[in-house]
Structure formats: C-alpha cells, structure tokens
Design a protein around this motif. Sequence first.
Motif, PDB file in Angstrom:
ATOM      1  N   SER A 348      47.618 -21.519-121.174  1.00 37.53           N
ATOM      2  CA  SER A 348      48.309 -22.531-121.972  1.00 37.53           C
ATOM      3  C   SER A 348      49.723 -22.693-121.448  1.00 37.53           C
ATOM      4  O   SER A 348      50.214 -21.878-120.665  1.00 37.53           O
ATOM      5  CB  SER A 348      48.345 -22.103-123.443  1.00 37.53           C
ATOM      6  OG  SER A 348      49.102 -23.013-124.205  1.00 37.53           O
ATOM      7  N   THR A 370      50.573 -25.456-126.052  1.00 35.88           N
ATOM      8  CA  THR A 370      49.840 -26.712-125.933  1.00 35.88           C
ATOM      9  C   THR A 370      48.719 -26.581-124.900  1.00 35.88           C
ATOM     10  O   THR A 370      48.817 -25.825-123.937  1.00 35.88           O
ATOM     11  CB  THR A 370      50.776 -27.856-125.508  1.00 35.88           C
ATOM     12  OG1 THR A 370      51.440 -27.504-124.281  1.00 35.88           O
ATOM     13  CG2 THR A 370      51.825 -28.125-126.582  1.00 35.88           C
ATOM     14  N   ASN A 371      47.634 -27.364-125.167  1.00 36.15           N
ATOM     15  CA  ASN A 371      46.489 -27.418-124.261  1.00 36.15           C
ATOM     16  C   ASN A 371      45.982 -26.027-123.888  1.00 36.15           C
ATOM     17  O   ASN A 371      45.768 -25.714-122.718  1.00 36.15           O
ATOM     18  CB  ASN A 371      46.842 -28.206-122.998  1.00 36.15           C
ATOM     19  CG  ASN A 371      47.183 -29.651-123.308  1.00 36.15           C
ATOM     20  OD1 ASN A 371      46.543 -30.269-124.156  1.00 36.15           O
ATOM     21  ND2 ASN A 371      48.184 -30.178-122.636  1.00 36.15           N
ATOM     22  N   GLN A 373      43.379 -22.801-123.720  1.00 32.43           N
ATOM     23  CA  GLN A 373      41.966 -22.659-123.411  1.00 32.43           C
ATOM     24  C   GLN A 373      41.656 -21.199-123.134  1.00 32.43           C
ATOM     25  O   GLN A 373      42.376 -20.521-122.398  1.00 32.43           O
ATOM     26  CB  GLN A 373      41.605 -23.519-122.200  1.00 32.43           C
ATOM     27  CG  GLN A 373      40.131 -23.692-121.963  1.00 32.43           C
ATOM     28  CD  GLN A 373      39.853 -24.730-120.895  1.00 32.43           C
ATOM     29  OE1 GLN A 373      40.770 -25.268-120.267  1.00 32.43           O
ATOM     30  NE2 GLN A 373      38.583 -25.022-120.668  1.00 32.43           N
ATOM     31  N   ILE A 395      39.325 -27.009-126.119  1.00 32.62           N
ATOM     32  CA  ILE A 395      40.745 -27.247-125.826  1.00 32.62           C
ATOM     33  C   ILE A 395      41.530 -27.208-127.140  1.00 32.62           C
ATOM     34  O   ILE A 395      41.207 -27.927-128.089  1.00 32.62           O
ATOM     35  CB  ILE A 395      40.961 -28.610-125.140  1.00 32.62           C
ATOM     36  CG1 ILE A 395      40.126 -28.700-123.864  1.00 32.62           C
ATOM     37  CG2 ILE A 395      42.447 -28.817-124.838  1.00 32.62           C
ATOM     38  CD1 ILE A 395      40.507 -27.702-122.799  1.00 32.62           C
ATOM     39  N   GLU A 397      44.839 -28.179-128.571  1.00 27.96           N
ATOM     40  CA  GLU A 397      45.975 -29.034-128.216  1.00 27.96           C
ATOM     41  C   GLU A 397      47.298 -28.477-128.726  1.00 27.96           C
ATOM     42  O   GLU A 397      48.332 -28.648-128.081  1.00 27.96           O
ATOM     43  CB  GLU A 397      45.749 -30.450-128.761  1.00 27.96           C
ATOM     44  CG  GLU A 397      44.570 -31.161-128.097  1.00 27.96           C
ATOM     45  CD  GLU A 397      44.413 -32.575-128.597  1.00 27.96           C
ATOM     46  OE1 GLU A 397      45.185 -32.975-129.503  1.00 27.96           O
ATOM     47  OE2 GLU A 397      43.535 -33.289-128.092  1.00 27.96           O
ATOM     48  N   SER A 418      40.463 -26.432-132.487  1.00 25.89           N
ATOM     49  CA  SER A 418      39.897 -27.352-131.507  1.00 25.89           C
ATOM     50  C   SER A 418      38.899 -28.240-132.244  1.00 25.89           C
ATOM     51  O   SER A 418      38.777 -28.182-133.473  1.00 25.89           O
ATOM     52  CB  SER A 418      39.220 -26.579-130.375  1.00 25.89           C
ATOM     53  OG  SER A 418      38.053 -25.930-130.870  1.00 25.89           O
TER      54      SER A 418
END
Length: 523
Positions: A348, A370-371, A373, A395, A397, A418
């Motif tokens: 991330s 953010t983003n 995984q 994902i 966010e 997610s």
Amino acid sequence: MKKVFLFFIASIFIFLGLLYALLFTPIGNSTVASLIQNSVNSKIDGKFEVKEFLLTTSNIKFIATIDDNSQIDIIGKLALLKKRVDLNYEVNIKDLAKLEKYTKQKLNGKFFTKGTVLGDEKLTIVKGISDIFGSKTTYDVKLVDFKPSNIDFFVDNAKIQTLLYTLNQPVFANGDLSINGKIKNANILTLDGIIATVITNGKVNNAIVNQAFNQNLKAPLEFKGDIVTTLQPSKAVTKVDFFTTMANLIVKEATVNLSNMNINSDYLLSIADLSKLYDVTQTKMRGILNIAGNLEKTPTSTKVTGNSKLLDGTLDFELLNDNFKANIKQIDIKKLTYMMYYPEFFTSKADVNLAYDLKEQKGEVLGNLTNGQFLPNEYSKLINTFAKFDITKEIYEKIDLKSNIDKKVISSTINMKSNLTSIDVTKSIVNLDKSTIDALIKTELKGIKFDTAVTGNLNSPKVSVDTTELLKMKLKEESERAIKKHSKKLEEKLKEKLGEEAGSQTTQDIIKGFREFFGNGER
C-alpha cells in the motif's frame, strides 16, 4: 604654605621608601612571599609554599611548590619604569586535583608548560611548549597593551582519553586529536582567524557508554573527523566532516554567535547501512537513509528540522526540545516491512502523522493507507483453503490506522474495506523491546464473519483462524456440489430407465424431491 609643601614632599619620599622596602628588599620580598603564599593556600586544596622570591628593580625570581610535587618557576629580568620584561617560566603541576578551589572545577592528571615572555606594554611575545592532554603543543601569543592580539598554537596528537580524564569525565572514547590555530585578531568584535581540528583513530569505549547512557553497544564503533572553524567578528563558522562505522555527519556551515551563544547549523546525516544501528535501536533494519536539515539552538531551546526521501515517499520532521513531530507521505508499506525485517503481507501507499514526546516516550500515530492489497502469506492461504476466496485480489482503497506509543509498546487499531470484505483490527499490541505481537483481526467475507489471531515473535508470528464459520460455508458448498452431482446422475438413470417418459413432469418431480430432501434445492 612652605611647611605644608615640604611635608607633602616628605610624605611622598617616605611612601616611596616604604614601597621600595616592601617590594625590593629581602625583608619586603619575604613579606610579599608570605602574602602570596597565604592567599593561594586559602583557594587551593593543597600546601602552596613560596620557596624563593626575589624582586628588584631589574630582576625577578619566583619559585613555589604545591605539596612538594609540583613547581612553578619564574626567572628573568624586568624594567619596571619601562614596563619591559624578559622572563623564563616553567609550570609543572603533577596533581591538578589540588587546584579545585582555584579552578572551580574538578581536574585530574598533570600539566606542564614552559616558555619565555619578552617585550613591553606595546608588544609582548609569549612563546612556549606544553604536554597538555598527552600532546606535543607549541604556542606563540602576541600581546598589545598586555591584551592578546595574535595567537598561534598547535596541539599535536593529543589523546582524547587523556582530555576526558583531565576534565574529570568518563573515558567515553580513545583517539588522537590535533588542533592548529592561527588567530590574527583575538578581539571578539574584530575577530579574525582559523582553527583546524583533525580527529583520528577514534574508538568508543562501549562498556563505559553503556553504563553511563543505558545503551547496549556491542560492535566496535570507530570514528574520525575534520573540523574547520573560521573566526569572524562576533561569530565562529564551522565546517564538519565526521565519519563513524555507524553513520556519517556532514555540516557545511554551523554558525555560533559569540555574543549570545546562539547556534544555527545545517546538517546531513548519512547512514549507508541501517543494520549497523541495531546496537542503538535494538531493532533489526536494512537499507540506507539520508536526512538533511537544520539546527537552531539558543540558551533556552533547541529546534531540529529534517527531511528525507524514504521508501519511495518523503519524510519531514521537527524536534522542538522534547517534542517530535513527523509527516510521512506516500511511503511504500511493502518496502517498509522489508526494511524492518517484518513478513511482507501487505502492499500500500501510506500517509502518516506522528507526534512523540521524547522525555515521556509517549506518542500517537495517525495513518491513512490507500490502494492496499494483501500479498500471498499464511493468512491469505488459510482463507483461500477454507473459503475458496483469493483475498489477495481485493483492493482496499482507504485504510485508517491509529496507534498509541508507550515507550516500546505500540497499540493499534485498523479499519479497512473492499468490495467483498471488511477487516477490523480491534486490538494489536507490538512490543518492540520483546519483539512480539498480539493482534486480533475481525473479518467479514461474503457475509461470513470470523476472527484471526496473530501472536508470538514479530518476525515469524503464529496465525490462528477461527474456522468454525468458514468450515460451515465450506461444508455447505461441498454439499451443494455433491447434491448437484448426484441429482445429475439420478436424472441420467431415470432417462435410461424411463426412455421417452424421462422428460415428463413425473421425472422432474422426482429429481426436485431428491434435491430438496438433501439440500434445499438447487441454487
């Protein structure tokens, strides 16, 4: 009137006679020697004795001892009316501790110097040598109106350990120190000169530093450096190149205001291998780190600012006395876990704000990731095994992180969502001192809720998943697959037996009843 004038003249001659008798006769010399002796003895912890004192209008001889093992000799010529001197002096003090009352500071060891004093009130030159701090020192001082003007000195190969011992400090380090100074004007308002210092063969005494500062240094810590100070009116400007086996410090310009002792300096701290910080941080790290910034110091406050490119992001911080604040932007979490030797379980970008009190060793961390995984790891494999769900494809966010720091214990909460999952870390306690973790992860996956415990060693933690709900989901899916499989076989057998009647409503009712009996119908 004439009698008054004669009396005045007679008084002057009597005064001069008494002064001459006091200063320049054996009896007078003895009296002055006694006064000097009593005055010094009242200020030092020792027995000061004037062995010889001879003062005439053209010569002086002064020999004194301190506890019979230290001696001061001053011998030479002088012209009082012309204010001119031509002296030889030698000071040999074998126990500086005896001078504590006079120096107002505890000193250890010995001190030796000898030299000459030649000149008058317009210009006097003092030249000498010394073994101060175990060195070979030479000095040349010019006095104008008996005030220092030009000063040249060279301290050759002084011993850092001897310097610390002499100043009554623990011997934190060993090494060699050479200082070359050329001061053209010693008046602070018109100050002009340069002082160059070279440090070689430096080595920290780990045992003494550990005891004094509660550290745990084990690896050898060596250092060397070059320091050049330019003297300017009312200020000193210093350039520093200091190198150690742990980190390097570069200062291009450090300015000291000699009027108020304020300091303003830039700096560059360069760490080529973070693993070498382990003895100080007690935390395994790897990689490199460069921090550049400024330092401002006054008699009442200290402020340090800095910035760095860190883990594909940036770091900006400010230290004001004991209060530390840092702003971290867009660092890579995967690279952070790699740098800290933690298992790589997540990737991330992160923005983090940190506030920390160095004195209390307490602080708070607020993070926004953010983003995010998950990376393939034990946690994702367990979920995939029981739920047939690949969480690494999800994902996240936005992820909210909040941590409280109490010395080396970090307590954290994390919230992340997610499309198909929701994860809440309601309790996470990381003990950096013991290198342990105790965390509870609450997960909702396709409507199924389950908990995961992460405990044990921080570098290889144990991951335990409450599989009750996951097993129910897995059994249900397997049951549905089995029913579907067997209902298909039943349909094939019925078609085989019934022939043309296989497509009748009766056949379909039989198959439907089978499915409902074993599994609530086809989904």
